[in-house]
Design a protein around this motif. Structure first.
Motif, PDB file in Angstrom:
ATOM      1  N   ILE A  10      70.843  41.796   8.975  1.00 33.22           N
ATOM      2  CA  ILE A  10      70.500  43.016   8.234  1.00 33.22           C
ATOM      3  C   ILE A  10      70.544  42.749   6.731  1.00 33.22           C
ATOM      4  O   ILE A  10      69.654  43.162   5.987  1.00 33.22           O
ATOM      5  CB  ILE A  10      71.444  44.173   8.628  1.00 33.22           C
ATOM      6  CG1 ILE A  10      71.173  44.575  10.085  1.00 33.22           C
ATOM      7  CG2 ILE A  10      71.261  45.368   7.699  1.00 33.22           C
ATOM      8  CD1 ILE A  10      72.197  45.515  10.652  1.00 33.22           C
ATOM      9  N   LYS A  11      71.573  42.016   6.280  1.00 31.33           N
ATOM     10  CA  LYS A  11      71.672  41.690   4.854  1.00 31.33           C
ATOM     11  C   LYS A  11      70.462  40.876   4.393  1.00 31.33           C
ATOM     12  O   LYS A  11      69.889  41.118   3.334  1.00 31.33           O
ATOM     13  CB  LYS A  11      72.950  40.904   4.574  1.00 31.33           C
ATOM     14  CG  LYS A  11      74.203  41.727   4.632  1.00 31.33           C
ATOM     15  CD  LYS A  11      75.416  40.859   4.357  1.00 31.33           C
ATOM     16  CE  LYS A  11      76.697  41.610   4.579  1.00 31.33           C
ATOM     17  NZ  LYS A  11      77.879  40.769   4.368  1.00 31.33           N
ATOM     18  N   MET A  12      70.077  39.881   5.210  1.00 27.78           N
ATOM     19  CA  MET A  12      68.947  39.035   4.830  1.00 27.78           C
ATOM     20  C   MET A  12      67.640  39.829   4.816  1.00 27.78           C
ATOM     21  O   MET A  12      66.809  39.624   3.936  1.00 27.78           O
ATOM     22  CB  MET A  12      68.842  37.844   5.793  1.00 27.78           C
ATOM     23  CG  MET A  12      69.924  36.800   5.560  1.00 27.78           C
ATOM     24  SD  MET A  12      69.685  35.291   6.479  1.00 27.78           S
ATOM     25  CE  MET A  12      70.151  35.820   8.107  1.00 27.78           C
ATOM     26  N   ILE A  13      67.459  40.746   5.766  1.00 30.03           N
ATOM     27  CA  ILE A  13      66.261  41.592   5.799  1.00 30.03           C
ATOM     28  C   ILE A  13      66.221  42.455   4.536  1.00 30.03           C
ATOM     29  O   ILE A  13      65.173  42.618   3.915  1.00 30.03           O
ATOM     30  CB  ILE A  13      66.224  42.472   7.057  1.00 30.03           C
ATOM     31  CG1 ILE A  13      66.115  41.620   8.319  1.00 30.03           C
ATOM     32  CG2 ILE A  13      65.096  43.497   6.994  1.00 30.03           C
ATOM     33  CD1 ILE A  13      64.824  40.880   8.479  1.00 30.03           C
ATOM     34  N   ASN A  14      67.383  43.022   4.151  1.00 30.38           N
ATOM     35  CA  ASN A  14      67.450  43.858   2.946  1.00 30.38           C
ATOM     36  C   ASN A  14      67.026  43.096   1.700  1.00 30.38           C
ATOM     37  O   ASN A  14      66.400  43.651   0.806  1.00 30.38           O
ATOM     38  CB  ASN A  14      68.866  44.399   2.733  1.00 30.38           C
ATOM     39  CG  ASN A  14      69.133  45.629   3.545  1.00 30.38           C
ATOM     40  OD1 ASN A  14      68.218  46.294   4.007  1.00 30.38           O
ATOM     41  ND2 ASN A  14      70.399  45.937   3.739  1.00 30.38           N
ATOM     42  N   LYS A  15      67.371  41.817   1.624  1.00 26.92           N
ATOM     43  CA  LYS A  15      67.077  41.019   0.436  1.00 26.92           C
ATOM     44  C   LYS A  15      65.668  40.427   0.458  1.00 26.92           C
ATOM     45  O   LYS A  15      65.220  39.883  -0.529  1.00 26.92           O
ATOM     46  CB  LYS A  15      68.092  39.875   0.321  1.00 26.92           C
ATOM     47  CG  LYS A  15      69.490  40.345   0.040  1.00 26.92           C
ATOM     48  CD  LYS A  15      70.449  39.171  -0.016  1.00 26.92           C
ATOM     49  CE  LYS A  15      71.877  39.625  -0.195  1.00 26.92           C
ATOM     50  NZ  LYS A  15      72.809  38.499  -0.193  1.00 26.92           N
ATOM     51  N   SER A  16      64.981  40.520   1.583  1.00 21.15           N
ATOM     52  CA  SER A  16      63.677  39.868   1.705  1.00 21.15           C
ATOM     53  C   SER A  16      62.545  40.898   1.709  1.00 21.15           C
ATOM     54  O   SER A  16      62.770  42.095   1.623  1.00 21.15           O
ATOM     55  CB  SER A  16      63.622  39.062   3.010  1.00 21.15           C
ATOM     56  OG  SER A  16      63.541  39.941   4.103  1.00 21.15           O
ATOM     57  N   ASN A  17      61.324  40.390   1.843  1.00 20.59           N
ATOM     58  CA  ASN A  17      60.141  41.241   1.943  1.00 20.59           C
ATOM     59  C   ASN A  17      59.729  41.463   3.390  1.00 20.59           C
ATOM     60  O   ASN A  17      58.664  42.007   3.652  1.00 20.59           O
ATOM     61  CB  ASN A  17      58.965  40.608   1.175  1.00 20.59           C
ATOM     62  CG  ASN A  17      59.216  40.599  -0.313  1.00 20.59           C
ATOM     63  OD1 ASN A  17      59.931  41.449  -0.835  1.00 20.59           O
ATOM     64  ND2 ASN A  17      58.652  39.626  -0.997  1.00 20.59           N
ATOM     65  N   ILE A  18      60.557  41.027   4.322  1.00 19.75           N
ATOM     66  CA  ILE A  18      60.249  41.186   5.753  1.00 19.75           C
ATOM     67  C   ILE A  18      60.393  42.656   6.109  1.00 19.75           C
ATOM     68  O   ILE A  18      61.389  43.289   5.789  1.00 19.75           O
ATOM     69  CB  ILE A  18      61.200  40.335   6.614  1.00 19.75           C
ATOM     70  CG1 ILE A  18      61.030  38.857   6.285  1.00 19.75           C
ATOM     71  CG2 ILE A  18      60.967  40.595   8.100  1.00 19.75           C
ATOM     72  CD1 ILE A  18      62.047  37.958   6.947  1.00 19.75           C
ATOM     73  N   SER A  19      59.396  43.210   6.792  1.00 15.63           N
ATOM     74  CA  SER A  19      59.468  44.614   7.159  1.00 15.63           C
ATOM     75  C   SER A  19      59.983  44.813   8.582  1.00 15.63           C
ATOM     76  O   SER A  19      60.497  45.876   8.904  1.00 15.63           O
ATOM     77  CB  SER A  19      58.098  45.281   7.013  1.00 15.63           C
ATOM     78  OG  SER A  19      57.175  44.656   7.887  1.00 15.63           O
ATOM     79  N   GLU A  20      59.856  43.785   9.431  1.00 17.87           N
ATOM     80  CA  GLU A  20      60.335  43.926  10.812  1.00 17.87           C
ATOM     81  C   GLU A  20      60.708  42.561  11.368  1.00 17.87           C
ATOM     82  O   GLU A  20      60.036  41.566  11.108  1.00 17.87           O
ATOM     83  CB  GLU A  20      59.247  44.559  11.694  1.00 17.87           C
ATOM     84  CG  GLU A  20      59.685  44.773  13.121  1.00 17.87           C
ATOM     85  CD  GLU A  20      58.633  45.493  13.952  1.00 17.87           C
ATOM     86  OE1 GLU A  20      58.675  45.357  15.181  1.00 17.87           O
ATOM     87  OE2 GLU A  20      57.778  46.195  13.389  1.00 17.87           O
ATOM     88  N   LEU A  21      61.795  42.543  12.164  1.00 16.80           N
ATOM     89  CA  LEU A  21      62.254  41.324  12.812  1.00 16.80           C
ATOM     90  C   LEU A  21      62.687  41.669  14.225  1.00 16.80           C
ATOM     91  O   LEU A  21      63.446  42.617  14.427  1.00 16.80           O
ATOM     92  CB  LEU A  21      63.438  40.706  12.049  1.00 16.80           C
ATOM     93  CG  LEU A  21      64.121  39.518  12.715  1.00 16.80           C
ATOM     94  CD1 LEU A  21      63.216  38.295  12.669  1.00 16.80           C
ATOM     95  CD2 LEU A  21      65.447  39.221  12.045  1.00 16.80           C
ATOM     96  N   SER A  22      62.194  40.925  15.218  1.00 12.15           N
ATOM     97  CA  SER A  22      62.603  41.122  16.610  1.00 12.15           C
ATOM     98  C   SER A  22      63.117  39.803  17.165  1.00 12.15           C
ATOM     99  O   SER A  22      62.510  38.755  16.953  1.00 12.15           O
ATOM    100  CB  SER A  22      61.421  41.582  17.467  1.00 12.15           C
ATOM    101  OG  SER A  22      61.011  42.863  17.089  1.00 12.15           O
ATOM    102  N   ILE A  23      64.242  39.873  17.871  1.00 12.33           N
ATOM    103  CA  ILE A  23      64.830  38.697  18.504  1.00 12.33           C
ATOM    104  C   ILE A  23      65.177  39.064  19.935  1.00 12.33           C
ATOM    105  O   ILE A  23      65.773  40.113  20.184  1.00 12.33           O
ATOM    106  CB  ILE A  23      66.104  38.238  17.757  1.00 12.33           C
ATOM    107  CG1 ILE A  23      65.769  37.842  16.332  1.00 12.33           C
ATOM    108  CG2 ILE A  23      66.777  37.092  18.509  1.00 12.33           C
ATOM    109  CD1 ILE A  23      66.965  37.496  15.477  1.00 12.33           C
TER     110      ILE A  23
END
Length: 160
Positions: A10-23
């Protein structure tokens, strides 16, 4: 995947331009979606006795006590010229001590160093120790013991 790994994602998503990540791994699936300044979390895990998904709905961000500069999720952000806010890195229940018969981790007037445990947040039956990322003196505890907290909600005010 453990809860700390989810927090880091979540921290890395907040700092990046990624809008969605699924694992997806075996019976575990997590999807993290970001919209402007809001992060949406959807987590499904198998139940112990039956296979039913558990979903974590998106939560509205708690209002800040004063305008603050943008900062990483769990990092402290300045509230005014000399105080730093320690914020909640997750949604859960805030506890000041390790148990009902134990003393609080910190009290007003206590000195804290970076890495010192200041509270516990229970989330999904996991008790997560929250460590200070700043050194200083606790000026105010902003949350009552055993109260629900939101992601990025201010917990403590620290004077550096």
């Amino acid at each position: 995947m453990d809860f700390k790994q989810i927090q880091e994602l979540i921290k890395m998503i907040n700092k990046s331009n990624i809008s969605e990540l699924s694992i997806e791994q075996d019976k575990f699936k997590i999807t993290i979606k970001q919209k402007e300044s809001e992060v949406q979390q959807i987590v499904t895990v198998p139940a112990v006795t039956a296979v039913q998904p558990v979903a974590v709905a998106p939560q509205a961000a708690a209002p800040a006590p004063a305008p603050a500069a943008a900062a990483p999720a769990a990092a402290a952000a300045p509230v005014n010229s000399n105080l730093i806010t320690i914020k909640s890195p997750m949604i859960g229940t805030f506890y000041r001590s390790a148990g009902p018969d134990k003393p609080p981790f910190v009290n007003v007037g206590d000195d804290v160093a970076a890495g010192k445990v200041v509270c516990i947040i229970e989330a999904m039956k996991l008790f997560n120790e929250i460590e200070s990322e700043v050194s200083g003196k606790i000026v105010k505890v902003l949350v009552d013991d055993a109260s629900p907290v939101e992601y990025d909600q201010p917990l403590f005010l620290v004077e550096p």
